[in-house]
Scaffold this motif. Structure first.
Motif, PDB file in Angstrom:
ATOM      1  N   ARG A  21       0.831  -1.200   0.000  1.00 54.92           N
ATOM      2  CA  ARG A  21       0.000   0.000   0.000  1.00 54.92           C
ATOM      3  C   ARG A  21       0.872   1.258   0.000  1.00 54.92           C
ATOM      4  O   ARG A  21       0.574   2.237  -0.673  1.00 54.92           O
ATOM      5  CB  ARG A  21      -0.919   0.003   1.211  1.00 54.92           C
ATOM      6  CG  ARG A  21      -2.043  -1.008   1.155  1.00 54.92           C
ATOM      7  CD  ARG A  21      -2.851  -0.964   2.429  1.00 54.92           C
ATOM      8  NE  ARG A  21      -3.977  -1.891   2.386  1.00 54.92           N
ATOM      9  CZ  ARG A  21      -4.799  -2.122   3.402  1.00 54.92           C
ATOM     10  NH1 ARG A  21      -4.580  -1.489   4.565  1.00 54.92           N
ATOM     11  NH2 ARG A  21      -5.790  -2.969   3.283  1.00 54.92           N
ATOM     12  N   ALA A  22       1.961   1.199   0.777  1.00 57.20           N
ATOM     13  CA  ALA A  22       2.877   2.342   0.816  1.00 57.20           C
ATOM     14  C   ALA A  22       3.518   2.576  -0.545  1.00 57.20           C
ATOM     15  O   ALA A  22       3.657   3.718  -0.998  1.00 57.20           O
ATOM     16  CB  ALA A  22       3.944   2.116   1.878  1.00 57.20           C
ATOM     17  N   LEU A  23       3.918   1.494  -1.214  1.00 61.61           N
ATOM     18  CA  LEU A  23       4.518   1.637  -2.546  1.00 61.61           C
ATOM     19  C   LEU A  23       3.541   2.263  -3.530  1.00 61.61           C
ATOM     20  O   LEU A  23       3.938   3.065  -4.388  1.00 61.61           O
ATOM     21  CB  LEU A  23       4.980   0.274  -3.062  1.00 61.61           C
ATOM     22  CG  LEU A  23       6.238  -0.333  -2.427  1.00 61.61           C
ATOM     23  CD1 LEU A  23       6.559  -1.674  -3.068  1.00 61.61           C
ATOM     24  CD2 LEU A  23       7.426   0.620  -2.570  1.00 61.61           C
ATOM     25  N   SER A  24       2.283   1.892  -3.435  1.00 62.18           N
ATOM     26  CA  SER A  24       1.288   2.478  -4.339  1.00 62.18           C
ATOM     27  C   SER A  24       1.115   3.974  -4.089  1.00 62.18           C
ATOM     28  O   SER A  24       0.665   4.713  -4.967  1.00 62.18           O
ATOM     29  CB  SER A  24      -0.057   1.762  -4.169  1.00 62.18           C
ATOM     30  OG  SER A  24      -0.610   2.020  -2.887  1.00 62.18           O
ATOM     31  N   ASP A  25       1.494   4.425  -2.897  1.00 62.14           N
ATOM     32  CA  ASP A  25       1.377   5.839  -2.538  1.00 62.14           C
ATOM     33  C   ASP A  25       2.707   6.589  -2.718  1.00 62.14           C
ATOM     34  O   ASP A  25       2.837   7.734  -2.301  1.00 62.14           O
ATOM     35  CB  ASP A  25       0.926   5.935  -1.073  1.00 62.14           C
ATOM     36  CG  ASP A  25       0.445   7.325  -0.698  1.00 62.14           C
ATOM     37  OD1 ASP A  25      -0.154   7.995  -1.569  1.00 62.14           O
ATOM     38  OD2 ASP A  25       0.660   7.736   0.455  1.00 62.14           O
ATOM     39  N   THR A  26       3.685   5.921  -3.347  1.00 64.11           N
ATOM     40  CA  THR A  26       5.031   6.492  -3.463  1.00 64.11           C
ATOM     41  C   THR A  26       5.062   7.867  -4.129  1.00 64.11           C
ATOM     42  O   THR A  26       5.736   8.777  -3.619  1.00 64.11           O
ATOM     43  CB  THR A  26       5.959   5.518  -4.208  1.00 64.11           C
ATOM     44  OG1 THR A  26       6.077   4.311  -3.451  1.00 64.11           O
ATOM     45  CG2 THR A  26       7.339   6.126  -4.408  1.00 64.11           C
ATOM     46  N   PRO A  27       4.394   8.101  -5.267  1.00 67.02           N
ATOM     47  CA  PRO A  27       4.489   9.426  -5.898  1.00 67.02           C
ATOM     48  C   PRO A  27       4.080  10.566  -4.962  1.00 67.02           C
ATOM     49  O   PRO A  27       4.763  11.596  -4.909  1.00 67.02           O
ATOM     50  CB  PRO A  27       3.540   9.310  -7.105  1.00 67.02           C
ATOM     51  CG  PRO A  27       3.531   7.861  -7.424  1.00 67.02           C
ATOM     52  CD  PRO A  27       3.621   7.165  -6.109  1.00 67.02           C
ATOM     53  N   ARG A  28       2.986  10.390  -4.238  1.00 65.48           N
ATOM     54  CA  ARG A  28       2.543  11.450  -3.327  1.00 65.48           C
ATOM     55  C   ARG A  28       3.554  11.648  -2.194  1.00 65.48           C
ATOM     56  O   ARG A  28       3.844  12.782  -1.793  1.00 65.48           O
ATOM     57  CB  ARG A  28       1.173  11.097  -2.740  1.00 65.48           C
ATOM     58  CG  ARG A  28       0.585  12.192  -1.846  1.00 65.48           C
ATOM     59  CD  ARG A  28      -0.766  11.780  -1.301  1.00 65.48           C
ATOM     60  NE  ARG A  28      -0.640  10.748  -0.281  1.00 65.48           N
ATOM     61  CZ  ARG A  28      -0.483  11.001   1.017  1.00 65.48           C
ATOM     62  NH1 ARG A  28      -0.390  12.239   1.437  1.00 65.48           N
ATOM     63  NH2 ARG A  28      -0.412  10.000   1.881  1.00 65.48           N
ATOM     64  N   ARG A  29       4.088  10.560  -1.685  1.00 69.37           N
ATOM     65  CA  ARG A  29       5.043  10.670  -0.584  1.00 69.37           C
ATOM     66  C   ARG A  29       6.344  11.327  -1.038  1.00 69.37           C
ATOM     67  O   ARG A  29       6.943  12.104  -0.289  1.00 69.37           O
ATOM     68  CB  ARG A  29       5.310   9.279  -0.002  1.00 69.37           C
ATOM     69  CG  ARG A  29       4.082   8.647   0.639  1.00 69.37           C
ATOM     70  CD  ARG A  29       4.404   7.326   1.312  1.00 69.37           C
ATOM     71  NE  ARG A  29       3.230   6.795   2.002  1.00 69.37           N
ATOM     72  CZ  ARG A  29       3.273   5.838   2.901  1.00 69.37           C
ATOM     73  NH1 ARG A  29       4.430   5.265   3.211  1.00 69.37           N
ATOM     74  NH2 ARG A  29       2.156   5.414   3.484  1.00 69.37           N
ATOM     75  N   VAL A  30       6.785  11.007  -2.247  1.00 70.61           N
ATOM     76  CA  VAL A  30       7.994  11.652  -2.772  1.00 70.61           C
ATOM     77  C   VAL A  30       7.763  13.145  -2.921  1.00 70.61           C
ATOM     78  O   VAL A  30       8.631  13.970  -2.574  1.00 70.61           O
ATOM     79  CB  VAL A  30       8.402  11.006  -4.112  1.00 70.61           C
ATOM     80  CG1 VAL A  30       9.495  11.833  -4.787  1.00 70.61           C
ATOM     81  CG2 VAL A  30       8.887   9.577  -3.893  1.00 70.61           C
ATOM     82  N   ARG A  31       6.611  13.535  -3.457  1.00 72.92           N
ATOM     83  CA  ARG A  31       6.311  14.965  -3.605  1.00 72.92           C
ATOM     84  C   ARG A  31       6.302  15.664  -2.246  1.00 72.92           C
ATOM     85  O   ARG A  31       6.713  16.821  -2.139  1.00 72.92           O
ATOM     86  CB  ARG A  31       4.964  15.161  -4.296  1.00 72.92           C
ATOM     87  CG  ARG A  31       4.960  14.837  -5.775  1.00 72.92           C
ATOM     88  CD  ARG A  31       3.694  15.359  -6.450  1.00 72.92           C
ATOM     89  NE  ARG A  31       2.488  14.769  -5.869  1.00 72.92           N
ATOM     90  CZ  ARG A  31       1.917  13.661  -6.314  1.00 72.92           C
ATOM     91  NH1 ARG A  31       2.456  12.996  -7.337  1.00 72.92           N
ATOM     92  NH2 ARG A  31       0.806  13.197  -5.745  1.00 72.92           N
TER      93      ARG A  31
END
Length: 591
Positions: A21-31
């Motif tokens: 689930r965290a990996l799927s949210d990677t783009p938002r977390r990187v931003r």
């Protein structure tokens, strides 16, 4: 929204399902996290609490000078000076060392301003994190730690050679190393001596910083005594005519046999002998009086080492004409095979280089552990690395882990392979710190428009890149000199325009780089030029490890720091800088 909530409310690594689930949210977390910056007050107060017990403040300016000298004056000067003199600069190598020393001093000024403002163990990692954000700090810090580990392994391997020279043993490598034929070439000579030395030094730095300083002082004093001996012998046995007269008449004579270009090319090569002073900034958290001791310790060590290097270069040039100097072993070779009773000097040089290896290895291992400790505090690597032992008050976990990694690499990897993998990361960090000190002086987050400063830094770096390409590629002649002159004029014009049009947003509160922005700008230009002098394998290594670092950040670090932010352990962005300034002043008042 539900996915993000679940991922944010628990650890991203609690289970395989939550990690996906965290990996799927990677783009938002990187931003959210990549450009998140810390503040100097957060670095010096709240993040330090993650380590548990605080590092003990026991160091003074003379400790820092000894650490700086020990970190810089290793075996590098015995290796690079021969090649630089015989193939690049000739007797003018003295000027090459002076120019390289000036470059190191300019970079040291940039480090000092940050170290005085933020006396923490993170060094360049913390400086870049409070300026350009989490990802830039992790990228440069991880590259620097890789450089530390690989270069320390190479230095440890070289100790076998110099110990053999100290006792007069020929071909010591084959006698003191176990060759295993089934392993590939370059990885088949097992060096147990290097492993033992690395592990002993690891135990010392884990035990106490104060005792580490005393050991470093002892080794540094012995090494300087050997260097002074070499200088005196060179001036006694040398001949002034060797400064201008080559051994072979067909070779160019004079003090500048390779011209001005040779002096600067020689400076680019010998500059690697100055790498090591940056480790002093990582000791800032253990300094009794950072405002006074750090500027003296960092700048003083660079100046003393520059004087020693220039005298060593002059001594070497007096011993032999430049076209007779051995590129790989200039000082020892000058006395080997002598029938006039001076052959024993080569043994003394081997002993002196051995002490230099031990001091540079000790300082580098101290520095790499403190870098890792601070990176652990930022949560982009496991928090375990940030822990300080309650009894020794040293970062034992980081020291032991990196010491074991260094020993594991040093036991089987050939030194020539390791040397092709180092240097570029350190020069890149010097370049980033010089950019950071300008950006931090001229930009206040959420208050000042950053684009004029960013545009200036981009144009200055681009001009330096063009200059470096022309220097190494363009054929000799007046057109090349004209184009190089245009590049320098453009750089000066860009700098002057920025200086008059963009006001400083803040002043250094305790110690600042003088002549801002000239000194850090010159440092940027020179570091780009020195980066251009490195060979292709260095850039291949840099590219490979950079890809690995980015993958680690995307797959682990960004999620760990995101979890820490959600739990209240990290800021997402800088708070109001006027409030930060008040906190900093209160902190320094206590110090």
């Amino acid at each position: 929204m539900e996915t993000n909530h679940v991922a944010s409310s628990s650890s991203s690594f609690a289970s395989f399902k939550t990690y996906l689930r965290a990996l799927s949210d990677t783009p938002r977390r990187v931003r959210r996290r990549a450009a998140s910056i810390s503040t100097s007050s957060e670095e010096t107060t709240r993040l330090r609490e993650i380590s548990g017990p605080t590092l003990r403040r026991t160091l003074r300016w003379y400790d820092l000078i000894c650490f700086g000298i020990g970190g810089m004056v290793g075996a590098g000067v015995f290796i690079t000076s021969g090649k630089a003199s015989s193939q690049l600069a000739g007797p003018a190598l003295v000027l090459s060392y002076a120019i390289a020393g000036l470059c190191a001093l300019l970079s040291a000024f940039c480090y000092t301003e940050f170290a005085v403002e933020m006396p923490v163990a993170g060094g360049a990692f913390s400086y870049i994190r409070v300026t350009f954000g989490e990802f830039a700090a992790f990228f440069t810090g991880a590259n620097l730690i890789i450089d530390y580990v690989l270069s320390n392994a190479a230095v440890a391997r070289s100790l076998t050679t110099y110990l053999g020279a100290a006792i007069g043993m020929s071909s010591s490598e084959t006698k003191w190393r176990l060759t295993i034929s089934v392993l590939p070439q370059g990885f088949n000579q097992i060096d147990f001596i290097s492993v033992v030395i690395v592990l002993i030094l690891t135990l010392i730095i884990c035990y106490s910083t104060r005792e580490s300083s005393l050991v470093n002082m002892l080794f540094t004093a012995l090494h300087i005594a050997f260097i002074v001996f070499i200088i005196v012998i060179g001036f006694m046995r040398g001949d002034v005519k060797n400064f201008t007269v080559p051994a072979e008449p067909q070779h160019s004579g004079g003090f500048f046999p390779y011209g001005a270009a040779g002096v600067f090319n020689g400076a680019a090569l010998v500059y690697l002998s100055y790498i090591g002073y940056d480790a002093v900034s990582t000791m800032a958290e253990e300094v009794e009086n950072p405002v006074k001791d750090i500027p003296i310790g960092v700048s003083g060590s660079v100046i003393i080492v520059t004087v020693l290097y220039c005298l060593m270069a002059a001594s070497m040039s007096m011993l032999l004409p430049y076209d007779m100097i051995d590129p790989s072993d200039p000082f020892s070779a000058a006395f080997k095979g002598k029938s006039d009773g001076w052959h024993w000097v080569s043994n003394v040089i081997g002993a002196g280089a051995s002490f230099g290896i031990l001091t540079s290895l000790l300082v580098a291992m101290l520095g790499q552990a403190r870098y890792m400790c601070m990176i652990g505090r930022s949560r982009v690597v496991p928090e375990w690395f940030a822990k300080v032992h309650p009894r020794t008050l040293t970062p034992v976990n980081a020291s032991a882990f990196l010491g074991i990694c260094t020993a594991a690499i040093a036991i089987f990897t050939d030194m020539s392979i390791l040397l092709n993998l180092v240097s570029i990361g350190t020069l890149f960090v010097f370049y980033m710190v010089a950019n950071a000190v300008i950006y931090r002086r001229y930009v206040l987050v959420e208050t000042t428009n950053p684009w004029p400063t960013l545009s200036f830094l981009f144009c200055l770096s681009l001009t330096a890149i063009i200059f470096s390409i022309l220097w190494h590629v363009a054929p000799q002649g007046k057109p090349k000199a004209f184009m190089l002159g245009i590049c320098i004029a453009m750089a000066i014009g860009i700098l002057q325009l920025f200086h008059y049009m963009v006001p400083q947003a803040r002043q250094a509160k305790f110690w600042g780089v003088p002549l801002m922005p000239w000194i850090p700008s010159i440092s940027i230009f020179l570091n780009v030029f020195l980066l251009g002098a490195l060979d292709r394998p260095s850039y291949v290594r840099f590219g490979f490890f950079s890809v690995v670092i980015v993958l680690v950040y995307v797959l682990y670090s960004v999620h760990a720091s995101f979890d820490a932010e959600q739990n209240g352990g990290l800021n997402q962005k800088s708070s109001d800088l006027s409030a930060e300034s008040t906190v900093d002043e209160e902190y320094y008042f206590k110090v």
